[in-house]
Design a protein around this motif. Structure first.
Motif, PDB file in Angstrom:
ATOM      1  N   UNK A 118       1.109  -1.517  -0.037  1.00 59.10           N
ATOM      2  CA  UNK A 118      -0.237   0.215  -0.018  1.00 59.10           C
ATOM      3  C   UNK A 118       0.674   1.050  -0.094  1.00 59.10           C
ATOM      4  N   UNK A 119       0.627   2.229  -0.686  1.00 53.71           N
ATOM      5  CA  UNK A 119       0.721   3.391  -0.846  1.00 53.71           C
ATOM      6  C   UNK A 119       0.549   4.259   0.281  1.00 53.71           C
ATOM      7  N   UNK A 120       2.073   4.707   1.120  1.00 56.08           N
ATOM      8  CA  UNK A 120       1.517   6.066   1.905  1.00 56.08           C
ATOM      9  C   UNK A 120       0.804   7.692   1.792  1.00 56.08           C
ATOM     10  N   UNK A 121      -1.020   7.151   2.866  1.00 56.78           N
ATOM     11  CA  UNK A 121      -1.167   8.018   1.725  1.00 56.78           C
ATOM     12  C   UNK A 121      -0.940   9.765   1.660  1.00 56.78           C
ATOM     13  N   UNK A 122      -0.010   9.840   3.148  1.00 54.90           N
ATOM     14  CA  UNK A 122       0.160  11.371   3.085  1.00 54.90           C
ATOM     15  C   UNK A 122       1.194  11.451   4.252  1.00 54.90           C
ATOM     16  N   UNK A 123       1.282  13.045   4.776  1.00 56.63           N
ATOM     17  CA  UNK A 123       2.893  12.696   4.804  1.00 56.63           C
ATOM     18  C   UNK A 123       2.760  13.940   6.168  1.00 56.63           C
ATOM     19  N   UNK A 124       1.285  14.021   6.769  1.00 56.51           N
ATOM     20  CA  UNK A 124       0.891  14.788   7.908  1.00 56.51           C
ATOM     21  C   UNK A 124      -0.897  14.265   8.182  1.00 56.51           C
ATOM     22  N   UNK A 125      -0.816  13.924   9.755  1.00 51.75           N
ATOM     23  CA  UNK A 125      -2.374  13.250  10.000  1.00 51.75           C
ATOM     24  C   UNK A 125      -3.023  14.531   9.365  1.00 51.75           C
ATOM     25  N   UNK A 126      -3.049  15.598   9.449  1.00 52.61           N
ATOM     26  CA  UNK A 126      -4.215  16.433   9.306  1.00 52.61           C
ATOM     27  C   UNK A 126      -4.816  15.596   7.841  1.00 52.61           C
ATOM     28  N   UNK A 127      -4.008  15.216   6.640  1.00 52.01           N
ATOM     29  CA  UNK A 127      -4.725  14.625   5.649  1.00 52.01           C
ATOM     30  C   UNK A 127      -5.577  14.191   5.527  1.00 52.01           C
ATOM     31  N   UNK A 128      -5.642  13.160   6.592  1.00 54.62           N
ATOM     32  CA  UNK A 128      -6.491  11.867   6.436  1.00 54.62           C
ATOM     33  C   UNK A 128      -7.942  12.660   7.137  1.00 54.62           C
ATOM     34  N   UNK A 129      -9.106  12.109   6.626  1.00 57.36           N
ATOM     35  CA  UNK A 129     -10.736  11.699   6.397  1.00 57.36           C
ATOM     36  C   UNK A 129     -11.481  11.950   7.968  1.00 57.36           C
ATOM     37  N   UNK A 130     -11.389  12.713   8.799  1.00 54.10           N
ATOM     38  CA  UNK A 130     -11.763  11.954   9.934  1.00 54.10           C
ATOM     39  C   UNK A 130     -13.387  12.031  10.594  1.00 54.10           C
TER      40      UNK A 130
END
Length: 321
Positions: A50-62
């Motif tokens: 799996x590719x890493x989705x993002x570099x910062x946790x703020x970029x996740x969909x909460x």
């Protein structure tokens, strides 16, 4: 009249009695058993690729939590993968509700032929880590009459942490270390086996270690008092000229209706005598070794608003044992 009501209630409860399985065995999500029977190697391989989705946790969909109670999650290979210091993991991201006090979170992950061993990462409003709860808090709990084998933990997020920050988000993940471990199940509860818990009978004859997975199911149960722009007294004063119906949140996952009038507030929880009646019925059923009936009484009492029925069952079982 009370005696007549009692007789009617007992008849209704007996007629509504369902099987032990439907009340005792709660795996959480509807697909829990199917998901936890998937070969763990499939999840491991998917996570590795799996590719890493993002570099910062703020970029996740909460996903926002809007009310106290239980929320079931299924973590799949379609969820985002994030690179933590503890290893890469698929994640579920949760936005906590606005509250005026602490938030209690019960974490539960069912064991079938595998188990997802969760870790909770707590973030502040800037998505910076505040605290983490892993295997020291969330660990194996042997099944009992009222629960299945699972990973379980109770977490309390204070209104304000020692450094002055507040919890705003949760990220649920697992770690490389957790995925490399296995869990050996304890012997089943004899009472659970007597009540026809096939899963426990199978467990009795199986000494195979349970693999930890990269994907799986888990439940979070939130317990808190929702925040409000005004106090209950303010609400009464503002509506003093008319009758209204508002909701008064309780500290647990239940809420009682509150009728507001210019004169007084009338609450309508289960009446004490009714709750006591249910508790006595539960105790009598356990004494008679009729556990199916006892559990049906618990279920009916909780639907009526009881908060003590399950405790009454546990206490009766202790005496019976």
């Amino acid at each position: 009249m009370m005696k007549k009501l009692l007789v009617i209630t007992m008849v209704a409860l007996t007629a509504a009695c369902s099987s032990n399985k439907s009340m005792i065995i709660d795996y959480g999500a509807a697909d829990a058993k199917t998901v936890q029977k998937i070969d763990p190697s499939i999840g491991y391989q998917a996570l590795e690729q799996a590719p890493v989705c993002c570099s910062n946790l703020s970029q996740l969909n909460y996903q926002k939590i809007s009310a106290p109670g239980k929320v079931d999650f299924t973590l799949t290979t379609q969820d985002p993968a994030f690179q933590f210091r503890t290893g890469k993991s698929f994640v579920k991201a949760i936005e906590l509700p606005e509250v005026n006090g602490p938030i209690k979170v019960a974490v539960s992950s069912p064991i079938v032929t595998s188990v997802f061993a969760p870790t909770l990462l707590v973030l502040d409003k800037n998505f910076d880590p505040i605290d983490v709860y892993g295997e020291e808090t969330i660990n194996y709990e042997n099944g009992s009459l009222l629960s299945i084998d699972r990973f379980f933990g109770n977490v309390e997020l204070p209104a304000v942490f020692r450094d002055g920050r507040q919890a705003k988000y949760l990220v649920v993940l697992t770690t490389d270390q957790a995925m490399q471990q296995t869990t050996k199940l304890d012997p089943p509860d004899p009472k659970a086996v007597e009540l026809g818990r096939e899963a426990d009978v199978v467990k009795m004859y199986s000494n195979q270690p349970i693999a930890h997975t990269a994907t799986g199911v888990f439940r979070l149960a939130f317990d808190y008092a929702p925040g409000a722009a005004s106090s209950a007294n303010d609400m009464v004063e503002q509506q003093s000229s008319t009758d209204a119906l508002i909701s008064e949140p309780a500290a647990a996952s239940t809420a009682s209706a509150v009728a507001v009038s210019s004169a007084k507030i009338k609450t309508s929880p289960i009446q004490p005598e009714t709750e006591a009646m249910f508790n006595q019925l539960i105790e009598n059923a356990v004494k008679a070794s009729d556990f199916d009936k006892a559990l049906s009484f618990v279920e009916e009492a909780e639907r009526a608003g009881s908060t003590s029925a399950r405790d009454a069952l546990v206490e009766a079982m202790k005496k019976h044992h």
